[in-house]
Design a protein around this motif. Structure first.
Motif, mmCIF file in Angstrom:
data_model
loop_
_atom_site.group_PDB
_atom_site.id
_atom_site.type_symbol
_atom_site.label_atom_id
_atom_site.label_comp_id
_atom_site.label_asym_id
_atom_site.label_seq_id
_atom_site.Cartn_x
_atom_site.Cartn_y
_atom_site.Cartn_z
ATOM 1 N N GLU A 1 2.024 0.312 14.031
ATOM 2 C CA GLU A 1 1.972 1.556 14.660
ATOM 3 C C GLU A 1 3.385 2.142 15.798
ATOM 4 O OE1 GLU A 1 -0.525 5.030 16.366
ATOM 5 O OE2 GLU A 1 -0.852 3.645 14.636
ATOM 6 N N MET A 2 3.772 0.768 16.286
ATOM 7 C CA MET A 2 4.680 0.657 16.968
ATOM 8 C C MET A 2 6.051 1.387 16.055
ATOM 9 S SD MET A 2 6.178 1.306 19.910
ATOM 10 C CE MET A 2 4.468 -0.507 21.241
ATOM 11 N N LEU A 3 6.206 1.029 15.194
ATOM 12 C CA LEU A 3 7.217 1.403 14.552
ATOM 13 C C LEU A 3 6.650 3.085 14.085
ATOM 14 C CD1 LEU A 3 10.030 1.011 12.436
ATOM 15 C CD2 LEU A 3 8.783 0.147 10.723
ATOM 16 N N GLN A 4 5.534 3.599 13.448
ATOM 17 C CA GLN A 4 5.722 4.744 13.686
ATOM 18 C C GLN A 4 5.546 5.282 14.455
ATOM 19 O OE1 GLN A 4 4.786 6.093 10.592
ATOM 20 N NE2 GLN A 4 5.583 4.082 10.023
ATOM 21 N N THR A 5 5.952 5.121 16.006
ATOM 22 C CA THR A 5 5.666 5.485 17.279
ATOM 23 C C THR A 5 7.398 6.014 17.272
ATOM 24 O OG1 THR A 5 4.004 4.926 18.191
ATOM 25 C CG2 THR A 5 5.220 5.277 19.486
ATOM 26 N N ILE A 6 8.231 4.756 17.097
ATOM 27 C CA ILE A 6 9.097 5.203 17.546
ATOM 28 C C ILE A 6 10.458 6.016 16.422
ATOM 29 C CG2 ILE A 6 9.334 2.854 19.426
ATOM 30 C CD1 ILE A 6 10.464 1.368 16.971
ATOM 31 N N SER B 1 8.631 -2.315 4.860
ATOM 32 C CA SER B 1 8.395 -3.500 5.179
ATOM 33 C C SER B 1 7.329 -4.015 6.113
ATOM 34 C CB SER B 1 9.600 -4.448 5.206
ATOM 35 O OG SER B 1 10.353 -4.573 4.455
ATOM 36 N N VAL B 2 6.549 -3.193 6.717
ATOM 37 C CA VAL B 2 5.832 -3.867 7.618
ATOM 38 C C VAL B 2 4.322 -3.329 7.255
ATOM 39 C CG1 VAL B 2 4.873 -3.438 10.301
ATOM 40 C CG2 VAL B 2 7.454 -2.549 9.803
ATOM 41 N N ASP B 3 3.425 -3.985 7.339
ATOM 42 C CA ASP B 3 2.035 -4.076 6.031
ATOM 43 C C ASP B 3 1.379 -3.572 7.448
ATOM 44 O OD1 ASP B 3 -0.990 -4.922 5.001
ATOM 45 O OD2 ASP B 3 0.622 -4.807 3.257
ATOM 46 N N LYS B 4 0.815 -2.395 7.138
ATOM 47 C CA LYS B 4 -0.248 -2.005 7.936
ATOM 48 C C LYS B 4 -1.509 -2.690 7.976
ATOM 49 C CE LYS B 4 -3.094 1.884 8.810
ATOM 50 N NZ LYS B 4 -3.744 3.811 8.578
ATOM 51 N N ASP B 5 -2.075 -3.348 7.615
ATOM 52 C CA ASP B 5 -3.053 -4.208 7.454
ATOM 53 C C ASP B 5 -2.980 -5.457 7.445
ATOM 54 O OD1 ASP B 5 -4.375 -2.190 6.074
ATOM 55 O OD2 ASP B 5 -4.159 -3.094 3.925
ATOM 56 N N GLU B 6 -1.764 -6.279 7.671
ATOM 57 C CA GLU B 6 -1.260 -6.955 8.089
ATOM 58 C C GLU B 6 -0.713 -7.643 9.146
ATOM 59 O OE1 GLU B 6 1.490 -11.450 6.547
ATOM 60 O OE2 GLU B 6 1.026 -9.696 5.611
ATOM 61 N N PHE B 7 -0.240 -6.304 9.823
ATOM 62 C CA PHE B 7 0.788 -6.046 11.190
ATOM 63 C C PHE B 7 0.286 -4.972 11.549
ATOM 64 C CE2 PHE B 7 3.488 -9.255 8.969
ATOM 65 C CZ PHE B 7 3.252 -10.132 10.191
#
Length: 323
Positions: free
Chosen positions: A300-305, A289-295
Motif C-alpha cells: 500500500e505504501m509503495l502504491q501511494t508514493i 517484488s512487493v507481494d500484496k498478500d505477504e506485505f
C-alpha cells in the motif's frame, strides 16, 4: 576542494573470476537502445564492483542470506531486496563492502549513469553541461556555482567572527554529492542564429559569460545507497538549505537510491516543498517484488508514493532533468 568529472569507469574485476557478469555482457552486446544499454550497464557495474552482492548474515538464532542493500534484521527488507536483485540479474556472492565504500562507489556509478544519459539529450536541452562528483565536504564546493558564490564570503566572515558564526550556525554549509551545471554562454554564441543581444539590455543575466564567469547549477543529486531511519531526514534538511541559501533559480533537487523497503522510501518521498522526486535504481522490479498478500502495508505504501508521483525509476531522471 575536489571536484571530479566522470569519465569511463574502470572495471575492478575480471569476467573470468565472475562468470555471472557474462550474462550482462551478452545483453549489452544485443541492445541497441541507448537508455536500456545504460541501465543494464549500471546493473553490471553494481555486480562487477561488488556493490550489490549476496552473503550470509547471522540474525538472532538463524542465518539469513541477503543482498547487500537489505537490512538483514528486517524480514520484509530481505525478501523484497533479494527479489529485486534476482530480477535485475544479480547473483554474485561476496562480502558486503564497508558503509563508506558503498556510498562512494554508488555515487560514482550514479554520476557515470547520468553523464552517459543526460548528456546524450543535448538536442532536447542544448548547452555546455558538466556532470560532476563533489568530493569535498564543506561549503567551498557549492560556492563555485553562480547561485551560491556568496556563501564563500559568508564562510570567510564566519571564520573571522565567532559571534556571527554562532548566530548563523551551519545552515549555509552545503555539500552535494553529484551536480549538473551549465557553462555560461558568450555573446557570440547567443547571437549565433540571429542578432539577439545588443546595447545595454540583459546586463545582469547569469547566462552571459561577460556577466557571470561561474557555472550555473542545474541539479543536485543526493545518492543514498540505503536509508537508515534515523538519518532519512538529513536529505530534506540539505535540500531546504539549498533552497533558502540561493540567489537565483532553484536547481533540481533529487535523490537516487537502492533502498527497497517502502516505509523507508516513504520517509523521504512523501510530502512536497523540498525534494523534487526520489528515483529508485530498479522501480519496475521493485513494484513486481512487493507481494500484496505477504506485505500488505509495504504494498500500500509503495502504491501511494508511486501513484503520488513521488517515486520514479532512475531511467526517468535524465529526461526529467532535460524537461
Amino acid at each position: 576542494m575536489k571536484i571530479s568529472t566522470m569519465n569511463a569507469l574502470p572495471l575492478r574485476c575480471s569476467i573470468e573470476e565472475n562468470p555471472f557478469i557474462r550474462e550482462f555482457d551478452s545483453k549489452l552486446n544485443a541492445i541497441k537502445i541507448e537508455l536500456t544499454k545504460a541501465r543494464i550497464g549500471f546493473f553490471r557495474e553494481l555486480a562487477a564492483r561488488n556493490l550489490l552482492t549476496f552473503d550470509d548474515y547471522k540474525a538472532q538464532r538463524s542465518t539469513v542470506r541477503a543482498i547487500s542493500n537489505a537490512d538483514f534484521s528486517n524480514r520484509a527488507s530481505v525478501a523484497i531486496s533479494n527479489a529485486v536483485a534476482h530480477k535485475i540479474g544479480i547473483q554474485k556472492n561476496h562480502k558486503k563492502l564497508p558503509g563508506q565504500s558503498q556510498g562512494d562507489l554508488f555515487e560514482e556509478l550514479v554520476c557515470s549513469f547520468i553523464n552517459k544519459t543526460f548528456c546524450a539529450l543535448g538536442h532536447l536541452r542544448p548547452g555546455q553541461w558538466n556532470v560532476q562528483r563533489i568530493t569535498a565536504r564543506d561549503e567551498s564546493a557549492i560556492s563555485l556555482f553562480d547561485q551560491y558564490r556568496h556563501l564563500a564570503d559568508l564562510a570567510r566572515f564566519c571564520s573571522e567572527n565567532g559571534e556571527l558564526a554562532s548566530a548563523l550556525g551551519n545552515d549555509y554549509a552545503i555539500s552535494p554529492d553529484v551536480v549538473i551545471s551549465r557553462t555560461s554562454e558568450t555573446d557570440d554564441c547567443i547571437n549565433g542564429v540571429h542578432r539577439f543581444l545588443g546595447g545595454d539590455l540583459a546586463a545582469r543575466t547569469p547566462l552571459r559569460k561577460s556577466v557571470n564567469p561561474h557555472p550555473i547549477l542545474h541539479a543536485c543529486i543526493s545518492r543514498k545507497f540505503t536509508f537508515r531511519s534515523d538519518r532519512a531526514q538529513n536529505v530534506r534538511s540539505e535540500a531546504l538549505n539549498l533552497i533558502r541559501n540561493r540567489k537565483g533559480r532553484v536547481p533540481h533537487l533529487v535523490i537516487v537510491t537502492a533502498e527497497c523497503l517502502p516505509s523507508r522510501l516513504a520517509s523521504v518521498a512523501l510530502g512536497t516543498g523540498d525534494i523534487d522526486c526520489v528515483y529508485h535504481i530498479a522501480l519496475p522490479e521493485l513494484i513486481e517484488s512487493v507481494d500484496k498478500d505477504e506485505f500488505p502495508d509495504a504494498y500500500e505504501m509503495l502504491q501511494t508514493i508511486v501513484g503520488g508521483r513521488r517515486l520514479r525509476d532512475l531511467t526517468d531522471l535524465p529526461l526529467d532533468l532535460a524537461a
